[in-house]
Design a protein around this motif. Structure first.
Motif, PDB file in Angstrom:
ATOM      1  N   GLU A 147      -4.465   6.193  -1.570  1.00 31.57           N
ATOM      2  CA  GLU A 147      -5.401   5.342  -0.829  1.00 31.57           C
ATOM      3  C   GLU A 147      -4.722   4.119  -0.217  1.00 31.57           C
ATOM      4  O   GLU A 147      -5.324   3.415   0.600  1.00 31.57           O
ATOM      5  CB  GLU A 147      -6.550   4.897  -1.730  1.00 31.57           C
ATOM      6  N   GLN A 148      -3.474   3.870  -0.613  1.00 27.76           N
ATOM      7  CA  GLN A 148      -2.724   2.752  -0.032  1.00 27.76           C
ATOM      8  C   GLN A 148      -1.908   3.163   1.186  1.00 27.76           C
ATOM      9  O   GLN A 148      -1.315   2.302   1.839  1.00 27.76           O
ATOM     10  CB  GLN A 148      -1.781   2.161  -1.094  1.00 27.76           C
ATOM     11  N   GLU A 149      -1.895   4.444   1.478  1.00 32.34           N
ATOM     12  CA  GLU A 149      -1.147   4.922   2.647  1.00 32.34           C
ATOM     13  C   GLU A 149      -1.955   4.654   3.909  1.00 32.34           C
ATOM     14  O   GLU A 149      -3.082   5.125   4.040  1.00 32.34           O
ATOM     15  CB  GLU A 149      -0.850   6.415   2.529  1.00 32.34           C
ATOM     16  N   PRO A 150      -1.414   3.911   4.856  1.00 29.97           N
ATOM     17  CA  PRO A 150      -2.153   3.642   6.090  1.00 29.97           C
ATOM     18  C   PRO A 150      -2.253   4.891   6.957  1.00 29.97           C
ATOM     19  O   PRO A 150      -1.391   5.767   6.911  1.00 29.97           O
ATOM     20  CB  PRO A 150      -1.299   2.576   6.779  1.00 29.97           C
ATOM     21  N   THR A 151      -3.334   4.968   7.718  1.00 28.61           N
ATOM     22  CA  THR A 151      -3.477   6.076   8.661  1.00 28.61           C
ATOM     23  C   THR A 151      -2.646   5.788   9.907  1.00 28.61           C
ATOM     24  O   THR A 151      -2.464   4.632  10.300  1.00 28.61           O
ATOM     25  CB  THR A 151      -4.946   6.298   9.030  1.00 28.61           C
ATOM     26  N   TYR A 152      -2.181   6.851  10.556  1.00 22.28           N
ATOM     27  CA  TYR A 152      -1.123   6.706  11.559  1.00 22.28           C
ATOM     28  C   TYR A 152      -1.357   7.703  12.690  1.00 22.28           C
ATOM     29  O   TYR A 152      -1.559   8.894  12.460  1.00 22.28           O
ATOM     30  CB  TYR A 152       0.207   7.003  10.862  1.00 22.28           C
ATOM     31  N   PHE A 153      -1.331   7.194  13.913  1.00 20.95           N
ATOM     32  CA  PHE A 153      -1.516   8.047  15.100  1.00 20.95           C
ATOM     33  C   PHE A 153      -0.277   7.985  15.966  1.00 20.95           C
ATOM     34  O   PHE A 153       0.154   6.902  16.370  1.00 20.95           O
ATOM     35  CB  PHE A 153      -2.741   7.585  15.898  1.00 20.95           C
ATOM     36  N   PHE A 154       0.302   9.134  16.246  1.00 22.11           N
ATOM     37  CA  PHE A 154       1.417   9.212  17.187  1.00 22.11           C
ATOM     38  C   PHE A 154       0.836   9.373  18.588  1.00 22.11           C
ATOM     39  O   PHE A 154       0.275  10.421  18.922  1.00 22.11           O
ATOM     40  CB  PHE A 154       2.338  10.390  16.854  1.00 22.11           C
TER      41      PHE A 154
ATOM     42  N   LYS B  70     -11.029   8.465  14.242  1.00 22.04           N
ATOM     43  CA  LYS B  70     -10.002   8.308  13.203  1.00 22.04           C
ATOM     44  C   LYS B  70      -9.671   6.840  12.959  1.00 22.04           C
ATOM     45  O   LYS B  70      -9.285   6.469  11.858  1.00 22.04           O
ATOM     46  CB  LYS B  70      -8.731   9.053  13.620  1.00 22.04           C
ATOM     47  N   ASN B  71      -9.794   6.005  13.988  1.00 20.61           N
ATOM     48  CA  ASN B  71      -9.541   4.563  13.921  1.00 20.61           C
ATOM     49  C   ASN B  71      -8.283   4.242  13.102  1.00 20.61           C
ATOM     50  O   ASN B  71      -8.359   3.618  12.029  1.00 20.61           O
ATOM     51  CB  ASN B  71     -10.742   3.832  13.330  1.00 20.61           C
ATOM     52  N   PRO B  72      -7.106   4.639  13.594  1.00 21.48           N
ATOM     53  CA  PRO B  72      -5.878   4.525  12.798  1.00 21.48           C
ATOM     54  C   PRO B  72      -5.484   3.084  12.489  1.00 21.48           C
ATOM     55  O   PRO B  72      -5.790   2.159  13.238  1.00 21.48           O
ATOM     56  CB  PRO B  72      -4.833   5.195  13.689  1.00 21.48           C
ATOM     57  N   ASP B  73      -4.783   2.932  11.356  1.00 21.08           N
ATOM     58  CA  ASP B  73      -4.250   1.626  10.969  1.00 21.08           C
ATOM     59  C   ASP B  73      -3.012   1.262  11.783  1.00 21.08           C
ATOM     60  O   ASP B  73      -2.755   0.085  12.023  1.00 21.08           O
ATOM     61  CB  ASP B  73      -3.882   1.626   9.483  1.00 21.08           C
ATOM     62  N   TRP B  74      -2.245   2.282  12.150  1.00 22.04           N
ATOM     63  CA  TRP B  74      -1.012   2.083  12.916  1.00 22.04           C
ATOM     64  C   TRP B  74      -0.956   3.100  14.046  1.00 22.04           C
ATOM     65  O   TRP B  74      -1.437   4.228  13.906  1.00 22.04           O
ATOM     66  CB  TRP B  74       0.231   2.256  12.030  1.00 22.04           C
ATOM     67  N   ILE B  75      -0.343   2.696  15.163  1.00 23.77           N
ATOM     68  CA  ILE B  75      -0.151   3.601  16.296  1.00 23.77           C
ATOM     69  C   ILE B  75       1.313   3.535  16.723  1.00 23.77           C
ATOM     70  O   ILE B  75       1.841   2.449  16.994  1.00 23.77           O
ATOM     71  CB  ILE B  75      -1.046   3.228  17.495  1.00 23.77           C
ATOM     72  N   GLN B  76       1.944   4.691  16.754  1.00 24.11           N
ATOM     73  CA  GLN B  76       3.308   4.746  17.290  1.00 24.11           C
ATOM     74  C   GLN B  76       3.252   4.956  18.782  1.00 24.11           C
ATOM     75  O   GLN B  76       2.561   5.856  19.278  1.00 24.11           O
ATOM     76  CB  GLN B  76       4.115   5.877  16.641  1.00 24.11           C
TER      77      GLN B  76
ATOM     78  N   PHE C  52       1.631  -1.791  16.170  1.00 19.35           N
ATOM     79  CA  PHE C  52       2.291  -0.816  17.036  1.00 19.35           C
ATOM     80  C   PHE C  52       3.703  -0.539  16.519  1.00 19.35           C
ATOM     81  O   PHE C  52       4.418  -1.470  16.134  1.00 19.35           O
ATOM     82  CB  PHE C  52       2.367  -1.328  18.471  1.00 19.35           C
ATOM     83  N   VAL C  53       4.071   0.717  16.524  1.00 15.49           N
ATOM     84  CA  VAL C  53       5.411   1.130  16.114  1.00 15.49           C
ATOM     85  C   VAL C  53       6.186   1.516  17.362  1.00 15.49           C
ATOM     86  O   VAL C  53       5.820   2.457  18.063  1.00 15.49           O
ATOM     87  CB  VAL C  53       5.351   2.318  15.133  1.00 15.49           C
TER      88      VAL C  53
END
Length: 356
Positions: free
Chosen positions: A220-227, A277-283, A323-324
């Protein structure tokens, strides 16, 4: 699906990211190769995506690569002097510095997919294929050679399973074992098995370092991530699915690919799907432009789109500036530098746990 690979990934393969240093030189003691000997051993048998085997009784002497990623693997292995041509050549400034001069000397047989007649007439004795179906990708360049045509030309055909066979894998790619096996396969075939083990050991050392740092991390601590594949176009986003190399890279970095539930390598989705999905991070997935300044300009353009597009400007990652800025190639294309990408993403999303 294959047309997606051409538009969003294969076209990007011509430009390989140089932003991070390779881990290939930081290696442990080489392990025995897959034949059970530290020296080259033949015959070597390798299979295609359907399981049909090809036997190598000696190292190939005239190799053609389908694109810059398989070319880079061979250069890392020390087999670059055997490469007589490539398709999708690396752009200026996109190869690792220690490989750039040698890569630039490789003849270009096609700026994209190598035309069938040129490939069959190249004099190659091995063709290393990163793609599952070159014919489907060729557009106006004709169909891919058949197995019989390859055989008649004296060319053996070797696939990178982590990419060419990804859609046929029985399960998701959650680690770099498929990539590492491709490196080992090329090492076995080209007589550079010991070097392959060095490269794999370097990759595993980096990944294990990240795993150790994240050992106490709960799911549950893993952030969601969208490439976000900016180069594939913004009208309809493309998702990396669970059988894509990027899914493994993201997972190993302690994040959750928001589209890991889609079966396959790539899938067209809608912006409504991304918003849900509302990601926590976006690459910001852009291909390498050949210089730091040009890369930053491309990243800026991708970020500006997300900040201004009505459907995405309210996303959590956008609002928080999460942003990544890591290029597409070292994330979605198999290679030694995938391990560096794992480290980089892990450091960005878990800075308190992964220090460098």
């Amino acid at each position: 699906m294959r047309s997606r690979v051409l538009c969003g990934v294969a076209a990007a393969v011509a430009l390989l990211v140089t932003g991070c240093g390779s881990g290939a030189e930081q290696v442990g003691a080489p392990a025995p190769d897959r034949t059970g000997s530290a020296a080259a051993a033949y015959p070597v048998k390798e299979s295609d995506c359907a399981g049909a085997e090809t036997t190598f009784t000696a190292a190939p002497q005239r190799i053609v690569t389908s694109n810059a990623s398989s070319l880079e693997m061979l250069l890392w292995l020390g087999a670059g002097d055997k490469v007589i041509g490539t398709g999708f050549p690396p752009g200026a400034g996109t190869m690792p510095a220690q490989l750039a001069d040698q890569a630039a000397k490789v003849p270009v047989l096609g700026q994209t997919v190598i035309p069938k007649e040129k490939l069959l007439g190249s004099g190659a004795d091995l063709y290393v294929d990163t793609f599952a179906d070159m014919g489907a990708m060729g557009g106006g360049m004709g169909t891919a050679p058949t197995g019989q045509e390859f055989a008649a030309a004296g060319i053996k055909h070797l696939y990178l399973h982590s990419t060419a066979c990804a859609a046929m894998l029985k399960g998701p790619q959650q680690d770099l074992s498929q990539v590492e096996q491709d490196i080992r396969s090329l090492g076995a075939v080209t007589g550079t098995a010991a070097r392959a083990e060095e490269l794999v050991a370097g990759m595993e050392q980096k990944v294990q370092g990240v795993r150790k740092a994240l050992a106490g991390l709960r799911a549950e601590q893993e952030p969601t991530y969208f490439f976000f594949d900016f180069d594939a176009g913004t009208k309809q986003p493309m998702a990396v699915c669970d059988k894509q190399v990027a899914n493994a890279v993201i997972s190993l970095a302690g994040a959750r690919n928001v589209f890991d539930g889609c079966d396959g390598d790539f899938k067209a989705v809608s912006w409504e799907d991304v918003v849900a999905k509302n990601p926590d991070w976006i690459q910001l997935g852009v291909r390498n432009q050949g210089s730091d300044a040009a890369n930053q300009k491309a990243f800026d353009a991708a970020e500006q789109f997300l900040r201004s597009f009505p459907a995405t400007k309210g996303l959590k990652a956008v609002q928080e500036g999460h942003f990544v800025r890591i290029g597409s190639e070292v994330t979605t294309i198999a290679g030694v530098r995938n391990a560096d990408t794992v480290q980089q993403i892990a450091h960005l999303v878990h800075p308190d746990l992964v220090k460098s």
